[in-house]
Design a protein around this motif. Structure first.
Motif, PDB file in Angstrom:
ATOM      1  N   VAL A 294     -31.185 -10.532  -2.896  1.00 20.98           N
ATOM      2  CA  VAL A 294     -29.835 -10.576  -3.481  1.00 20.98           C
ATOM      3  C   VAL A 294     -28.886  -9.663  -2.720  1.00 20.98           C
ATOM      4  O   VAL A 294     -27.722 -10.012  -2.501  1.00 20.98           O
ATOM      5  N   GLU A 295     -29.364  -8.531  -2.259  1.00 22.29           N
ATOM      6  CA  GLU A 295     -28.523  -7.639  -1.448  1.00 22.29           C
ATOM      7  C   GLU A 295     -28.064  -8.340  -0.174  1.00 22.29           C
ATOM      8  O   GLU A 295     -26.926  -8.157   0.267  1.00 22.29           O
ATOM      9  N   ARG A 296     -28.940  -9.145   0.418  1.00 26.69           N
ATOM     10  CA  ARG A 296     -28.582  -9.868   1.650  1.00 26.69           C
ATOM     11  C   ARG A 296     -27.737 -11.099   1.375  1.00 26.69           C
ATOM     12  O   ARG A 296     -26.812 -11.404   2.114  1.00 26.69           O
ATOM     13  N   ALA A 297     -28.059 -11.831   0.314  1.00 25.03           N
ATOM     14  CA  ALA A 297     -27.423 -13.130   0.059  1.00 25.03           C
ATOM     15  C   ALA A 297     -26.109 -13.030  -0.715  1.00 25.03           C
ATOM     16  O   ALA A 297     -25.289 -13.933  -0.646  1.00 25.03           O
ATOM     17  N   GLY A 298     -25.927 -11.967  -1.462  1.00 29.10           N
ATOM     18  CA  GLY A 298     -24.703 -11.828  -2.251  1.00 29.10           C
ATOM     19  C   GLY A 298     -24.808 -12.561  -3.580  1.00 29.10           C
ATOM     20  O   GLY A 298     -25.870 -13.032  -3.982  1.00 29.10           O
ATOM     21  N   ARG A 299     -23.693 -12.664  -4.236  1.00 30.88           N
ATOM     22  CA  ARG A 299     -23.637 -13.283  -5.567  1.00 30.88           C
ATOM     23  C   ARG A 299     -23.685 -14.807  -5.442  1.00 30.88           C
ATOM     24  O   ARG A 299     -22.959 -15.388  -4.635  1.00 30.88           O
ATOM     25  N   PRO A 300     -24.485 -15.478  -6.273  1.00 37.09           N
ATOM     26  CA  PRO A 300     -24.510 -16.943  -6.257  1.00 37.09           C
ATOM     27  C   PRO A 300     -23.225 -17.508  -6.872  1.00 37.09           C
ATOM     28  O   PRO A 300     -22.601 -16.858  -7.715  1.00 37.09           O
ATOM     29  N   ASP A 301     -22.862 -18.716  -6.458  1.00 40.38           N
ATOM     30  CA  ASP A 301     -21.656 -19.329  -7.019  1.00 40.38           C
ATOM     31  C   ASP A 301     -21.961 -19.959  -8.387  1.00 40.38           C
ATOM     32  O   ASP A 301     -23.121 -20.074  -8.799  1.00 40.38           O
ATOM     33  N   ASP A 302     -20.910 -20.355  -9.084  1.00 37.85           N
ATOM     34  CA  ASP A 302     -21.048 -20.914 -10.432  1.00 37.85           C
ATOM     35  C   ASP A 302     -21.859 -22.206 -10.441  1.00 37.85           C
ATOM     36  O   ASP A 302     -22.564 -22.493 -11.412  1.00 37.85           O
ATOM     37  N   MET A 303     -21.767 -22.984  -9.374  1.00 36.07           N
ATOM     38  CA  MET A 303     -22.540 -24.229  -9.305  1.00 36.07           C
ATOM     39  C   MET A 303     -24.037 -23.932  -9.265  1.00 36.07           C
ATOM     40  O   MET A 303     -24.831 -24.659  -9.865  1.00 36.07           O
ATOM     41  N   LEU A 304     -24.434 -22.862  -8.579  1.00 32.80           N
ATOM     42  CA  LEU A 304     -25.842 -22.500  -8.527  1.00 32.80           C
ATOM     43  C   LEU A 304     -26.318 -21.978  -9.884  1.00 32.80           C
ATOM     44  O   LEU A 304     -27.444 -22.244 -10.297  1.00 32.80           O
ATOM     45  N   VAL A 305     -25.465 -21.284 -10.582  1.00 34.03           N
ATOM     46  CA  VAL A 305     -25.821 -20.823 -11.929  1.00 34.03           C
ATOM     47  C   VAL A 305     -26.059 -22.035 -12.832  1.00 34.03           C
ATOM     48  O   VAL A 305     -27.051 -22.084 -13.576  1.00 34.03           O
TER      49      VAL A 305
END
Length: 133
Positions: free
Chosen positions: A79-90
């Motif tokens: 998660v530190e490398r990839a960042g926050r997921p977008d709303d579509m992924l949630v």
């Protein structure tokens, strides 16, 4: 099944899947695991385990993890490398989790034979975390 707990990373398939995150820098593998599960009525146990692990990874990405222990160390780094997921992924995580825990899922059938309450409780907490995103 190779499970030691009902938590998202409490089985061999999920732990193996998490180890693959060590070399990744984007959400592609998470999206793939969730896409493979979403809408599948008779999901096999390993695919369901990976989908639940992927959903937990998304929960970590939005700052609402339900499992924090040695089994999630690779998730934190990812998660530190990839960042926050977008709303579509949630939204996809919610769909993948629903398929993985549905009545037709092989993993659901296996847990019904063992200790379903522990597993159900863990998955309900994950679903709640994702829906509060």
């Amino acid at each position: 099944m190779g499970a030691w707990s009902g938590e998202p990373f409490g089985n061999d398939a999920a732990a193996d899947w998490a180890s693959e995150l060590d070399s990744l820098t984007d959400w592609g593998a998470v999206r793939a695991a969730l896409t493979a599960a979403a809408g599948v009525p008779d999901l096999d146990a390993d695919a369901a385990s990976c989908a639940i692990a992927a959903a937990e990874t998304v929960a970590h990405g939005i700052g609402k993890p339900t499992q924090n222990d040695a089994y999630t160390d690779s998730v934190h780094s990812f998660v530190e490398r990839a960042g926050r997921p977008d709303d579509m992924l949630v939204a996809l995580a919610i769909s993948g989790l629903a398929a993985a825990t549905s009545a037709g899922s092989e993993l659901t059938e296996l847990w019904e034979e063992d200790d379903p309450e522990e597993w159900r409780t863990a998955n309900e907490a994950l679903r709640d975390a994702l829906e509060r995103a």
